[in-house]
Every structure is written in structure tokens, then in C-alpha cells.
Design a protein around this motif. Structure first.
Motif, PDB file in Angstrom:
ATOM      1  N   ILE A 193      44.637 -62.430 121.412  1.00  0.00           N
ATOM      2  CA  ILE A 193      45.247 -61.509 122.228  1.00  0.00           C
ATOM      3  C   ILE A 193      45.163 -59.969 121.485  1.00  0.00           C
ATOM      4  N   ARG A 194      45.221 -60.573 121.066  1.00  0.00           N
ATOM      5  CA  ARG A 194      45.467 -58.772 119.536  1.00  0.00           C
ATOM      6  C   ARG A 194      44.005 -58.757 119.706  1.00  0.00           C
ATOM      7  N   GLU A 195      43.334 -60.037 119.290  1.00  0.00           N
ATOM      8  CA  GLU A 195      41.528 -59.643 119.040  1.00  0.00           C
ATOM      9  C   GLU A 195      40.592 -58.914 120.307  1.00  0.00           C
ATOM     10  N   SER A 196      41.273 -59.463 120.980  1.00  0.00           N
ATOM     11  CA  SER A 196      40.255 -58.902 122.334  1.00  0.00           C
ATOM     12  C   SER A 196      41.224 -57.339 122.449  1.00  0.00           C
ATOM     13  N   ILE A 197      42.457 -57.214 122.466  1.00  0.00           N
ATOM     14  CA  ILE A 197      42.524 -55.819 121.986  1.00  0.00           C
ATOM     15  C   ILE A 197      42.434 -55.334 120.955  1.00  0.00           C
ATOM     16  N   PHE A 198      41.448 -55.617 120.312  1.00  0.00           N
ATOM     17  CA  PHE A 198      40.805 -54.509 119.500  1.00  0.00           C
ATOM     18  C   PHE A 198      39.381 -54.904 119.268  1.00  0.00           C
ATOM     19  N   ASP A 199      38.793 -55.372 120.322  1.00  0.00           N
ATOM     20  CA  ASP A 199      37.710 -55.481 120.580  1.00  0.00           C
ATOM     21  C   ASP A 199      37.327 -54.387 121.987  1.00  0.00           C
ATOM     22  N   ASN A 200      38.937 -54.042 123.196  1.00  0.00           N
ATOM     23  CA  ASN A 200      38.829 -53.727 124.199  1.00  0.00           C
ATOM     24  C   ASN A 200      39.212 -52.610 124.354  1.00  0.00           C
ATOM     25  N   GLU A 208      48.859 -49.670 117.409  1.00  0.00           N
ATOM     26  CA  GLU A 208      50.674 -49.799 117.749  1.00  0.00           C
ATOM     27  C   GLU A 208      50.934 -50.678 118.821  1.00  0.00           C
ATOM     28  N   THR A 209      50.065 -51.410 118.548  1.00  0.00           N
ATOM     29  CA  THR A 209      49.972 -53.116 120.093  1.00  0.00           C
ATOM     30  C   THR A 209      50.408 -54.198 119.195  1.00  0.00           C
ATOM     31  N   ASP A 210      51.276 -54.947 119.650  1.00  0.00           N
ATOM     32  CA  ASP A 210      51.402 -56.476 119.054  1.00  0.00           C
ATOM     33  C   ASP A 210      51.757 -57.091 120.861  1.00  0.00           C
TER      34      ASP A 210
END
Ligand SMILES: Nc1nc2c(ncn2[C@@H]2O[C@H](COP(=O)(O)OP(=O)(O)O)[C@@H](O)[C@H]2O)c(=O)[nH]1
Ligand SMILES: [Mg+2]
Length: 295
Positions: A193-200, A208-210
Motif C-alpha cells: 500500500i505504501r508503494e502504491s502511495i509512492f507511485d500515485n 509523511e505518510t504511513d
């Protein structure tokens, strides 16, 4: 029994290709990868069998200079991995200046044996690879070997694994020979899920997200996962959700597909967003999300 087994820490600057290399060696996507630097925050073990020998690779956050508290935690994680293993793979993109390697040598205070991997050689010509190897030869008394690597072409997994096991102690396997990682599934889901946040999501927000995994429920043919994305300002909440919830839907879909690919099962992923004011900026906030800053 003369099989070998040991810990091999994979280190190098952010974006050197550490997590990608490990996914490629294990043949499964387990570690998160990003074109943005500093995505990996904690150590994680990825286990590869090479015939009867077991290699326990340790993926690490990148070696970098930093003032930020969360990044200091990440650096500490990498330094612990350097000090506590049988062998280090130091990854340097072939186009990097040799100074990154020199600063690694200073950090390797216990002089742990290491092999230099020149990564991303698909980006340059063979002559450039040879010229870079020559530059590193000034330090040939420091390293056990240099291996040029491209996970996209040219290199075979055994080119690396066969060399690595030569440097491991004779020891029976430390872990079940069938498992690929010691990470809990829910921690892998969190990383996806973190990776998808980095991608999008652009700019500083991913840093600053977890993510907190609230619940994983196995129903007959379906995994139901509920997770909360934690941001540190209320404006960031709006950015994660996006207009008409488009951003969060994209994040959810990308993460779900990665989870399904790994588990081989259908997944229903429900995401929430919550603000935890300034969590990256104080030790308590970091600790509550699992980053225990001990210095
Ligand atoms: N061209 C090329 N790109 C690579 C290679 N290995 C990794 N990358 C890219 O380098 C970026 C950083 O990779 P990542 O594994 O997250 O690096 P880490 O920060 O060291 O863990 C990603 O965009 C990868 O796709 C390679 O062999 N060739
Ligand atoms: Mg990484």
C-alpha cells in the motif's frame, strides 16, 4: 552436512536498486520498490535457497545524510545491518561516483567482508562498465569481488548467488527452506500500500505518510483487508483521497493487484485516511507507528 547459511546485508544509497535486486533474486515481489528515493524504511529478511545453501538477505533503507528524524531512524536501520551480518552486498549504480563507496567504507567500522555490485549496467555501454571497475580497483584490497549487474538483462541470479555462498559459513538452514521471507503477511501488505502511495501521489506526501493494517480476515476464497493511511496534515488527507476519490481508488486498486499476485487469492481492500498531526516530527509519533527511535 556441509551446507552453508548466513546473513547477507544489502546496502547502498537510496535508489541503488536494493529492493529490486532482492525481488528478482527470490523470484517474487516481496519488497517495495520505487523510482523515488527513501521508500524502504525498515530492514526485512528475504530468503533465497541456492541448492542446499540458504541465504538470508537483509533489505535495508538507503545510506544517506539526513536531518529528519524518520530518516535518522532509517539510517540507523541500515547501519545495524552493516554491523551484523556475514557478508555485505554494497550496491552502486554504475553511473555513481566512487565517493558513495568511500563513505560506505568509513561506515563499515567492523570491516565486514563485502562484495561490490555495480547495478543498472543496462543504462551504459560495456566500456563504461569496464572503466568504472577500473576506478574501484584502487580499493581491491577492501572488497571480495565486483559483479556488474542488470536485473533487466545480461545477469543471471546464479551469477550472484554462487559467489555469495562462497563467503557464508557452513551452517544448516536457519529457517524453513520453503519460506521466502520472515516478514508477516500484514507487513508486506502495508509495504504494498505504501508503494502504491509512492507511485500515485507526488511531492513530499509519501514521505509523511504511513499505513496501519487494521484487519486481515480470511473468508473462503477472499482476503478482506482494512487499512488506514496515516498522514500528518489535514491538507494531505484531501490529496490522498483526491477529487471524487479518484486518487485513493487508484492507490487501492494498485495495492490490491499486488496483494492478489502474491497470495494467489482474491482480495477486498478497504482504505481509510486519518490525520496524525506531525507524526514524523517527534519520537512519540514515530514510535506509535513502529519506528522506535532509540538515539
Ligand atoms: N535500468 C535499471 N533500473 C533498475 C535496475 N534495478 C533497479 N532499477 C530501478 O531503480 C529504482 C530504484 O529501485 P529500488 O529497488 O527501489 O532501490 P532501493 O532504494 O535501493 O531499494 C526503481 O525505479 C527500479 O525499477 C536495473 O538493473 N536496471
Ligand atoms: Mg529499497
Amino acid at each position: 552436512m556441509s551446507s552453508k547459511c548466513g546473513y547477507v546485508s544489502v546496502v547502498g544509497r537510496p535508489n541503488a536498486g536494493k529492493s529490486s535486486l532482492l525481488n528478482w533474486l527470490v523470484g517474487e515481489k516481496i519488497a517495495m520498490v520505487s523510482h523515488k528515493a527513501n521508500a524502504t524504511r525498515k530492514r526485512s529478511n528475504i530468503i533465497v535457497m541456492n541448492k542446499d545453501d540458504q541465504i538470508v538477505f537483509v533489505d535495508t533503507p538507503g545510506l544517506h545524510e539526513t536531518e529528519k528524524l524518520l530518516n535518522q531512524f532509517m539510517l540507523e536501520e541500515a547501519l545495524k545491518a552493516i554491523g551484523d551480518c556475514d557478508l555485505i552486498l554494497f550496491l552502486a549504480p554504475v553511473t555513481d561516483k566512487i565517493t558513495h563507496y568511500e563513505s560506505f567504507l568509513e561506515k563499515n567500522t567492523k570491516n565486514t567482508k563485502h562484495i561490490l555490485l555495480l547495478t543498472k549496467i543496462d543504462n551504459v555501454s560495456n566500456n563504461e562498465v569496464l572503466a568504472k571497475i577500473k576506478e574501484y580497483e584502487d580499493y581491491s584490497d577492501k572488497y571480495e569481488g565486483i559483479i556488474p549487474v542488470s536485473i533487466l538483462k545480461q545477469t543471471k541470479q546464479s551469477d550472484i548467488l554462487d559467489v555469495v555462498v562462497q563467503h557464508l559459513p557452513v551452517h544448516p538452514p536457519l529457517y524453513d527452506t520453503e519460506i521466502l521471507t520472515t516478514e508477516h503477511m500484514r507487513d508486506i501488505f502495508k509495504e504494498f500500500i505504501r508503494e502504491s502511495i509512492f507511485d500515485n501521489i507526488s511531492d513530499e506526501i509519501p514521505y509523511e505518510t504511513d499505513v496501519l493494517i487494521n484487519k486481515v480476515e480470511e473468508k473462503n476464497d477472499l482476503d478482506v483487508i482494512k487499512a488506514t493511511i496515516i498522514v500528518q496534515k489535514s491538507t494531505q488527507k484531501g490529496m490522498i483521497i483526491g477529487k471524487g476519490a479518484t486518487a485513493i481508488k487508484r492507490i487501492g486498486k494498485d495495492a490490491r493487484l499486488k496483494i492478489e499476485e502474491l497470495t494467489g487469492r482474491k482480495c477486498y481492500l478497504e482504505l481509510f485516511v486519518s490525520v496524525k498531526k506531525g507524526w514524523t516530527k517527534n519520537k512519540q509519533g514515530l514510535k506509535e507507528l513502529g519506528y522506535d527511535v532509540t538515539f
